[in-house]
Design a protein around this motif. Sequence first.
Motif, PDB file in Angstrom:
ATOM      1  N   TRP A  98      -2.916  -4.107  -0.288  1.00 16.31           N
ATOM      2  CA  TRP A  98      -1.454  -4.265  -0.265  1.00 16.31           C
ATOM      3  C   TRP A  98      -0.873  -3.736   1.037  1.00 16.31           C
ATOM      4  O   TRP A  98      -0.017  -4.379   1.657  1.00 16.31           O
ATOM      5  CB  TRP A  98      -0.834  -3.508  -1.439  1.00 16.31           C
ATOM      6  N   ALA A  99      -1.292  -2.523   1.429  1.00 18.38           N
ATOM      7  CA  ALA A  99      -0.742  -1.901   2.629  1.00 18.38           C
ATOM      8  C   ALA A  99      -0.998  -2.769   3.859  1.00 18.38           C
ATOM      9  O   ALA A  99      -0.131  -2.918   4.725  1.00 18.38           O
ATOM     10  CB  ALA A  99      -1.340  -0.509   2.814  1.00 18.38           C
ATOM     11  N   GLU A 100      -2.198  -3.363   3.949  1.00 16.57           N
ATOM     12  CA  GLU A 100      -2.520  -4.248   5.070  1.00 16.57           C
ATOM     13  C   GLU A 100      -1.569  -5.440   5.122  1.00 16.57           C
ATOM     14  O   GLU A 100      -1.018  -5.771   6.176  1.00 16.57           O
ATOM     15  CB  GLU A 100      -3.951  -4.761   4.937  1.00 16.57           C
ATOM     16  N   LEU A 101      -1.391  -6.107   3.977  1.00 11.59           N
ATOM     17  CA  LEU A 101      -0.579  -7.324   3.950  1.00 11.59           C
ATOM     18  C   LEU A 101       0.905  -7.043   4.145  1.00 11.59           C
ATOM     19  O   LEU A 101       1.613  -7.832   4.779  1.00 11.59           O
ATOM     20  CB  LEU A 101      -0.791  -8.063   2.621  1.00 11.59           C
ATOM     21  N   LEU A 102       1.383  -5.940   3.587  1.00  9.65           N
ATOM     22  CA  LEU A 102       2.812  -5.628   3.641  1.00  9.65           C
ATOM     23  C   LEU A 102       3.186  -4.838   4.886  1.00  9.65           C
ATOM     24  O   LEU A 102       4.375  -4.608   5.132  1.00  9.65           O
ATOM     25  CB  LEU A 102       3.227  -4.854   2.387  1.00  9.65           C
ATOM     26  N   GLY A 103       2.175  -4.405   5.665  1.00  6.63           N
ATOM     27  CA  GLY A 103       2.472  -3.649   6.871  1.00  6.63           C
ATOM     28  C   GLY A 103       3.059  -2.282   6.594  1.00  6.63           C
ATOM     29  O   GLY A 103       3.951  -1.821   7.292  1.00  6.63           O
ATOM     30  N   ARG A 104       2.534  -1.611   5.563  1.00 10.24           N
ATOM     31  CA  ARG A 104       3.055  -0.308   5.167  1.00 10.24           C
ATOM     32  C   ARG A 104       1.964   0.742   5.321  1.00 10.24           C
ATOM     33  O   ARG A 104       0.769   0.448   5.163  1.00 10.24           O
ATOM     34  CB  ARG A 104       3.528  -0.332   3.706  1.00 10.24           C
ATOM     35  N   PRO A 105       2.344   1.995   5.600  1.00 11.14           N
ATOM     36  CA  PRO A 105       1.328   3.044   5.705  1.00 11.14           C
ATOM     37  C   PRO A 105       0.677   3.372   4.374  1.00 11.14           C
ATOM     38  O   PRO A 105      -0.489   3.754   4.316  1.00 11.14           O
ATOM     39  CB  PRO A 105       2.106   4.247   6.249  1.00 11.14           C
ATOM     40  N   ALA A 106       1.404   3.223   3.286  1.00  8.36           N
ATOM     41  CA  ALA A 106       0.875   3.524   1.955  1.00  8.36           C
ATOM     42  C   ALA A 106       1.719   2.801   0.918  1.00  8.36           C
ATOM     43  O   ALA A 106       2.872   2.449   1.161  1.00  8.36           O
ATOM     44  CB  ALA A 106       0.884   5.027   1.691  1.00  8.36           C
ATOM     45  N   VAL A 107       1.128   2.600  -0.262  1.00  8.81           N
ATOM     46  CA  VAL A 107       1.813   1.911  -1.362  1.00  8.81           C
ATOM     47  C   VAL A 107       1.597   2.707  -2.630  1.00  8.81           C
ATOM     48  O   VAL A 107       0.466   3.113  -2.942  1.00  8.81           O
ATOM     49  CB  VAL A 107       1.269   0.477  -1.547  1.00  8.81           C
ATOM     50  N   GLY A 108       2.674   2.953  -3.383  1.00  6.51           N
ATOM     51  CA  GLY A 108       2.560   3.627  -4.673  1.00  6.51           C
ATOM     52  C   GLY A 108       2.082   2.672  -5.745  1.00  6.51           C
ATOM     53  O   GLY A 108       2.307   1.458  -5.663  1.00  6.51           O
ATOM     54  N   VAL A 109       1.440   3.210  -6.762  1.00  5.89           N
ATOM     55  CA  VAL A 109       0.815   2.349  -7.771  1.00  5.89           C
ATOM     56  C   VAL A 109       1.828   1.628  -8.646  1.00  5.89           C
ATOM     57  O   VAL A 109       1.479   0.649  -9.307  1.00  5.89           O
ATOM     58  CB  VAL A 109      -0.170   3.149  -8.647  1.00  5.89           C
ATOM     59  N   HIS A 110       3.080   2.094  -8.670  1.00  7.27           N
ATOM     60  CA  HIS A 110       4.081   1.446  -9.515  1.00  7.27           C
ATOM     61  C   HIS A 110       5.160   0.724  -8.706  1.00  7.27           C
ATOM     62  O   HIS A 110       6.160   0.279  -9.272  1.00  7.27           O
ATOM     63  CB  HIS A 110       4.734   2.468 -10.452  1.00  7.27           C
TER      64      HIS A 110
END
Length: 435
Positions: free
Chosen positions: A95-107
Amino acid sequence: MTAHQHGAGTRPRLVAHVVPAGERLPEPGELRRHLARLLPEAAIPTDVVRIDALPRTASGKLDRAALPTPGAADGGPADGRTPRTATERRLAGVWAELLGRPAVGVHEDFFALGGHSLLAVRLAERLRERFGVRVPLARLYGAPTVAAQAAYLDGAGAGSDRVVPLGGTPGAVPLVLAHPLGGTLFGYRELVAELAGEFEVLGLQGDPSSGAAPGELGALAAGYARELAPLLAGRGPVVVAGWSAGGAIAHEVAVRLREAGVPVARLVVIDAEPGRAPGAPAAADGSDGADGGRPGLTVGRLEELRAAVLREGPGALLADAASGRAGAVLATLGVDAAALAELDGPTTATLLAYWRDLLAALGRWRPARFAGEARLVLSLADDPAERERAAAGWRELTGSLTVAYTAGDHFQMLRRPHVGAVADAVRDRTEPRGA
């Protein structure tokens, strides 16, 4: 709000910088839900950053360059809940790769973070590569968080690939929404938000990434009805609705649900072309289907684009869109050429083949008659003669028909503020709104 790009090859994200009026700043999800009631979906920020004051230049203007970027403070997920299992950690990394985010929360919600229908196709590709599991788009829509998708992957893919719970109120009147030509349900998000307090919403999701489209529209509808019937048994009358080509699919599903003994309160057709009467000749290019009246959209043109992608790669779409050749086709499908070109060649060609084949099926469609109540929503932006022709066609195919209107055009009518007229037709409020 400002647009930020995080890394090469990623698409910009809309960021809201908020100065709280008091000590407490509402949670990002709470703010996005509030803004969803006021703004069109495209204007809702994917990130919310708290700041103590807006930075100013020496002349007193807003200093946009000084605004902090999302995640700059700690790089952690916005919801503060980090992945807990090996599957969640691997999935959050994708998810982080595709969305360009440093981290993603599980919810955190994939779509609230900036995901869209074509990015969901890329996510499905990446999951197949990393996990060795083909995840249908229906599952990505019905499980839009890392936690829910991890549970699906760990459960070896249980559940329907085509009937998707879209939310709403459990136990309320069932509302079934049929996908349009694109095969996905993403366009209904604002309509679902309008009706969530009054209906339990189920979606009929195609699988365009498979490339498999039905030879006949009736066969597709029959399959959907078979999956729906046990879910709707004993629930009371159901409302079946669809926008554009989804209106034709909804019509056929409503007919078949009634044949299966499922009571249908009403059919709601949202700006769809009526099918031709049995015995009438079909157009050779498939342009007489429920989406075929849209400028530039024909089976032949979709096949031309597919062949170009196979020869030259997805970049051919950008060149064609710039020259105008592909622009009308993709605009009619509601597809962003740049987002489509981010996919690999075989996947892009597969999507174009699905759209081509479903459009051909719509061109061959000879509808059965739905002998119940129906609502038709049309756009006041269309020519009055075209509106009357569409209404006359649907009157021939339904037991009784009430027509409502909205000021939004074919694509705007599922967006605020015009979506209110569509929601009223689903609710069975027949007064014209937006006129």
